[in-house]
Motif scaffolding. Structure first.
Motif, PDB file in Angstrom:
ATOM      1  N   ILE A   1       0.786  -1.190   0.131  1.00  0.00           N
ATOM      2  CA  ILE A   1       0.015  -0.054   0.144  1.00  0.00           C
ATOM      3  C   ILE A   1       0.856   1.420  -0.078  1.00  0.00           C
ATOM      4  CG2 ILE A   1      -0.221   0.336   2.581  1.00  0.00           C
ATOM      5  CD1 ILE A   1      -3.145   0.769  -0.029  1.00  0.00           C
ATOM      6  N   ASN A   2       2.211   1.293   0.479  1.00  0.00           N
ATOM      7  CA  ASN A   2       3.190   2.162   0.350  1.00  0.00           C
ATOM      8  C   ASN A   2       3.314   2.641  -1.006  1.00  0.00           C
ATOM      9  OD1 ASN A   2       3.393   2.239   3.187  1.00  0.00           O
ATOM     10  ND2 ASN A   2       4.996   0.701   3.180  1.00  0.00           N
ATOM     11  N   GLU A   3       3.622   1.574  -1.818  1.00  0.00           N
ATOM     12  CA  GLU A   3       3.748   2.166  -3.170  1.00  0.00           C
ATOM     13  C   GLU A   3       2.676   2.770  -4.004  1.00  0.00           C
ATOM     14  OE1 GLU A   3       6.707   2.282  -4.633  1.00  0.00           O
ATOM     15  OE2 GLU A   3       7.360   1.742  -2.810  1.00  0.00           O
ATOM     16  N   ALA A   4       1.406   2.484  -3.611  1.00  0.00           N
ATOM     17  CA  ALA A   4       0.225   2.982  -3.986  1.00  0.00           C
ATOM     18  C   ALA A   4      -0.020   4.465  -3.576  1.00  0.00           C
ATOM     19  CB  ALA A   4      -1.196   2.049  -3.444  1.00  0.00           C
ATOM     20  N   LYS A   5       0.532   4.777  -2.321  1.00  0.00           N
ATOM     21  CA  LYS A   5       0.524   6.074  -1.737  1.00  0.00           C
ATOM     22  C   LYS A   5       1.506   6.851  -2.518  1.00  0.00           C
ATOM     23  CE  LYS A   5      -0.693   4.806   3.080  1.00  0.00           C
ATOM     24  NZ  LYS A   5      -0.502   4.907   4.361  1.00  0.00           N
ATOM     25  N   VAL A   6       2.702   6.332  -2.827  1.00  0.00           N
ATOM     26  CA  VAL A   6       3.521   6.985  -3.614  1.00  0.00           C
ATOM     27  C   VAL A   6       3.122   7.338  -5.208  1.00  0.00           C
ATOM     28  CG1 VAL A   6       5.921   6.902  -4.879  1.00  0.00           C
ATOM     29  CG2 VAL A   6       5.575   6.115  -2.450  1.00  0.00           C
ATOM     30  N   ARG A   7       2.277   6.296  -5.611  1.00  0.00           N
ATOM     31  CA  ARG A   7       1.720   6.767  -6.906  1.00  0.00           C
ATOM     32  C   ARG A   7       0.604   7.706  -6.787  1.00  0.00           C
ATOM     33  NH1 ARG A   7       0.146   3.117 -11.328  1.00  0.00           N
ATOM     34  NH2 ARG A   7      -0.523   4.552 -13.025  1.00  0.00           N
ATOM     35  N   LEU A   8      -0.352   7.647  -5.677  1.00  0.00           N
ATOM     36  CA  LEU A   8      -1.098   8.653  -5.413  1.00  0.00           C
ATOM     37  C   LEU A   8      -0.373  10.236  -5.376  1.00  0.00           C
ATOM     38  CD1 LEU A   8      -3.956   9.964  -4.614  1.00  0.00           C
ATOM     39  CD2 LEU A   8      -3.168   9.417  -2.251  1.00  0.00           C
ATOM     40  N   ALA A   9       0.612  10.262  -4.480  1.00  0.00           N
ATOM     41  CA  ALA A   9       1.472  11.479  -4.463  1.00  0.00           C
ATOM     42  C   ALA A   9       2.273  12.187  -5.768  1.00  0.00           C
ATOM     43  CB  ALA A   9       2.480  11.483  -3.335  1.00  0.00           C
ATOM     44  N   ASN A  10       2.601  11.107  -6.605  1.00  0.00           N
ATOM     45  CA  ASN A  10       2.908  11.342  -7.749  1.00  0.00           C
ATOM     46  C   ASN A  10       2.184  11.875  -8.877  1.00  0.00           C
ATOM     47  OD1 ASN A  10       5.719  10.834  -7.222  1.00  0.00           O
ATOM     48  ND2 ASN A  10       5.825   8.616  -7.797  1.00  0.00           N
ATOM     49  N   GLU A  11       0.854  11.273  -8.868  1.00  0.00           N
ATOM     50  CA  GLU A  11      -0.052  11.564  -9.753  1.00  0.00           C
ATOM     51  C   GLU A  11      -0.709  13.156  -9.496  1.00  0.00           C
ATOM     52  OE1 GLU A  11      -1.203  10.044 -12.578  1.00  0.00           O
ATOM     53  OE2 GLU A  11       0.145   8.416 -12.556  1.00  0.00           O
ATOM     54  N   VAL A  12      -0.929  13.443  -8.126  1.00  0.00           N
ATOM     55  CA  VAL A  12      -1.530  14.577  -7.883  1.00  0.00           C
ATOM     56  C   VAL A  12      -0.561  15.668  -7.991  1.00  0.00           C
ATOM     57  CG1 VAL A  12      -2.610  15.948  -5.918  1.00  0.00           C
ATOM     58  CG2 VAL A  12      -2.999  13.154  -6.127  1.00  0.00           C
ATOM     59  N   THR A  13       0.544  15.440  -7.740  1.00  0.00           N
ATOM     60  CA  THR A  13       1.556  16.294  -7.450  1.00  0.00           C
ATOM     61  C   THR A  13       1.859  16.853  -9.137  1.00  0.00           C
ATOM     62  OG1 THR A  13       2.602  15.591  -5.388  1.00  0.00           O
ATOM     63  CG2 THR A  13       4.000  17.009  -6.866  1.00  0.00           C
ATOM     64  N   THR A  14       2.106  15.689 -10.048  1.00  0.00           N
ATOM     65  CA  THR A  14       2.391  16.213 -11.188  1.00  0.00           C
ATOM     66  C   THR A  14       1.168  16.821 -11.981  1.00  0.00           C
ATOM     67  OG1 THR A  14       3.278  14.004 -11.792  1.00  0.00           O
ATOM     68  CG2 THR A  14       2.494  15.052 -13.743  1.00  0.00           C
ATOM     69  N   LEU A  15      -0.184  17.003 -11.554  1.00  0.00           N
ATOM     70  CA  LEU A  15      -1.167  17.600 -12.124  1.00  0.00           C
ATOM     71  C   LEU A  15      -0.818  18.877 -11.864  1.00  0.00           C
ATOM     72  CD1 LEU A  15      -4.370  15.312 -11.577  1.00  0.00           C
ATOM     73  CD2 LEU A  15      -3.257  16.372 -13.785  1.00  0.00           C
ATOM     74  N   LEU A  16      -0.518  19.325 -10.584  1.00  0.00           N
ATOM     75  CA  LEU A  16      -0.260  20.772  -9.921  1.00  0.00           C
ATOM     76  C   LEU A  16       0.815  21.351 -10.249  1.00  0.00           C
ATOM     77  CD1 LEU A  16      -1.474  23.102  -8.244  1.00  0.00           C
ATOM     78  CD2 LEU A  16      -0.575  21.783  -6.387  1.00  0.00           C
ATOM     79  N   HIS A  17       2.190  20.503  -9.983  1.00  0.00           N
ATOM     80  CA  HIS A  17       3.333  21.321 -10.035  1.00  0.00           C
ATOM     81  C   HIS A  17       4.351  20.643 -11.269  1.00  0.00           C
ATOM     82  CE1 HIS A  17       2.953  23.394  -6.116  1.00  0.00           C
ATOM     83  NE2 HIS A  17       2.583  22.244  -5.752  1.00  0.00           N
ATOM     84  N   GLY A  18       3.825  19.511 -12.056  1.00  0.00           N
ATOM     85  CA  GLY A  18       4.675  19.056 -13.034  1.00  0.00           C
ATOM     86  C   GLY A  18       5.310  17.740 -12.466  1.00  0.00           C
ATOM     87  N   ALA A  19       5.602  16.856 -13.810  1.00  0.00           N
ATOM     88  CA  ALA A  19       6.307  15.493 -13.376  1.00  0.00           C
ATOM     89  C   ALA A  19       7.537  15.740 -12.902  1.00  0.00           C
ATOM     90  CB  ALA A  19       6.316  14.834 -14.993  1.00  0.00           C
TER      91      ALA A  19
END
Length: 412
Positions: A294-312
């Protein structure tokens, strides 16, 4: 109507969990099929930045545009001068025109990350355009006559304030009329047929629908999203250190990334559906993981949301920094791991620090908090009564004492 709507927009938002209420779902579905439809969400300029609590409806506007419709972000340059009293216990502080404009400038930076304003695809308006020049007597005669004070008093947002015998100024009482007028004006000018917002805005939205129908005899609709709390009951968008701002000048991309990385296990699947564009099946798969996965799922969540706002690039940098700090301790060292038994929880943060030996005593812990020297997962702690439970610790809670002493708290 059938459980599955025919229009792409409604189908997407229903399966992803965005829909709370709609004034006429069947009619709206039919209009969206004929499409395109223009819809708006209003944002009063009460702060220099939007925060995570606004992100649900920003994503709603993004899906609205991605499904071929035209979204309007309405800046409350006029209504901010009054202040929305909905579910507040006191009157908002009144802001001057310079501060309001400065706040609008800050908010516009965020919207530009999520919506395409080119070639009229999305519109950004300011209700000061039509509210600032209103003639009061004409407004009372033409608009005020359509509102029943008895009905206005019955709305929960007003009723709850009065039931607690808390003052509601005449200025604030006018707010719902002005918001209703916003819908009427946008329908006149831009054929806007749908107002969306959080479920706390239901009364204001219904007023706008009714006013537009009464004055122009046109069919328009209102739609609301649920008010979100985390699985442990906290208001979405709040942390130990305060609001999670969306402007990079007020909260770094790394801190934003960390907020999502620290999502409680039970919220991961739901937040993936609401705050990312990953397919629903993938959101469900990731949300169903357990243990270390589930920790990797949280990293995926953080990456996806941060990419939308701040970029990849910002998301990748935040992940790299987090892995260095949490997994390697930063600066080449290891974080010292401290364990605590699940059966001893919950504990106040003061009790926890003393019990685990992170501080020498409860008195030292209180002094540390009072001096601003304690951080949990990089969020400053200001309340010695904060309760730490197993859900808050999750797979690991980083405790920073001052600038150099860091511990990783785990349940063991």
């Amino acid at each position: 109507m059938a459980p599955t709507p025919k229009s792409e927009f409604l189908r997407i938002i229903m399966e992803r969990g965005f829909l709370a209420d709609c004034t006429d779902l069947t009619a709206l579905d039919e209009a969206l099929i004929e499409g395109p439809v223009t819809a708006y969400i209003g944002y009063d300029a009460t702060a220099a930045s939007l925060h995570v609590g606004h992100l649900l409806n920003i994503m709603l506007l993004r899906w609205f545009q991605k499904t071929g419709n035209r979204p309007i972000t309405l800046m409350g340059g006029g209504t901010t001068k009054v202040g929305d009293p909905s579910f507040r216990s006191d009157e908002r502080p009144l802001l001057g025109p310079e501060q309001i404009q400065s706040n609008i400038d800050g908010m516009q930076k965020v919207f530009a990350q999520y919506l395409d304003y080119g070639d009229g695809k999305a519109m950004m308006l300011n209700n000061a355009e039509w509210l600032d020049g209103l003639n009061y007597l004409d407004f009372l005669r033409d608009i005020g006559r359509h509102f029943s004070v008895n009905r206005m008093l019955s709305f929960e947002s007003v009723k709850s304030r009065l039931d607690r015998e808390q003052s509601l100024s005449f200025l604030e009482f006018n707010y719902m009329i002005l918001q209703a007028y916003d819908f009427l004006e946008q329908h006149r000018r831009y054929d806007c047929r749908l107002q969306m917002g959080g479920s706390d805005q239901w009364g204001n939205i219904v007023n706008g629908v009714d006013l537009t129908r009464r004055v122009l005899d046109r069919e328009v609709w209102g739609l609301t999203t649920p008010l979100l709390t985390t699985s442990d009951g906290r208001k979405m968008g709040k942390s130990q250190g305060g609001a999670i701002w969306l402007n990079g000048e007020m909260l770094s991309a790394y801190e934003f990334w960390q907020f999502w990385r620290n999502t409680t296990d039970a919220d991961v699947g739901r937040f993936l559906k609401l705050y990312t564009e990953l397919p629903v099946d993938e959101c469900d798969r990731l949300g169903a993981l357990s243990g270390s996965e589930i920790n990797e799922a949280k990293v995926r969540l953080a990456n996806e949301v941060t990419t939308l706002l701040h970029g990849a690039d910002a998301a990748a940098s935040a992940e790299a920094t987090a892995r260095e700090v949490f997994e390697q301790g930063g600066a080449g060292g290891d974080l010292e791991v401290v364990t605590i038994g699940a059966d001893t929880l919950p504990l106040s943060i003061v009790q926890l620090l003393a019990q685990t030996g992170i501080t020498g005593s409860g008195k030292e812990a209180k002094r540390l908090i009072a001096e601003g020297g304690l951080r949990l997962n990089n969020d400053a702690v200001g309340d010695p009564q904060i309760q730490v439970d197993a859900g808050m610790i999750g797979d690991g809670l980083k405790i920073s004492v001052g600038k150099k002493k860091h511990r990783m708290l785990r349940i063991g």
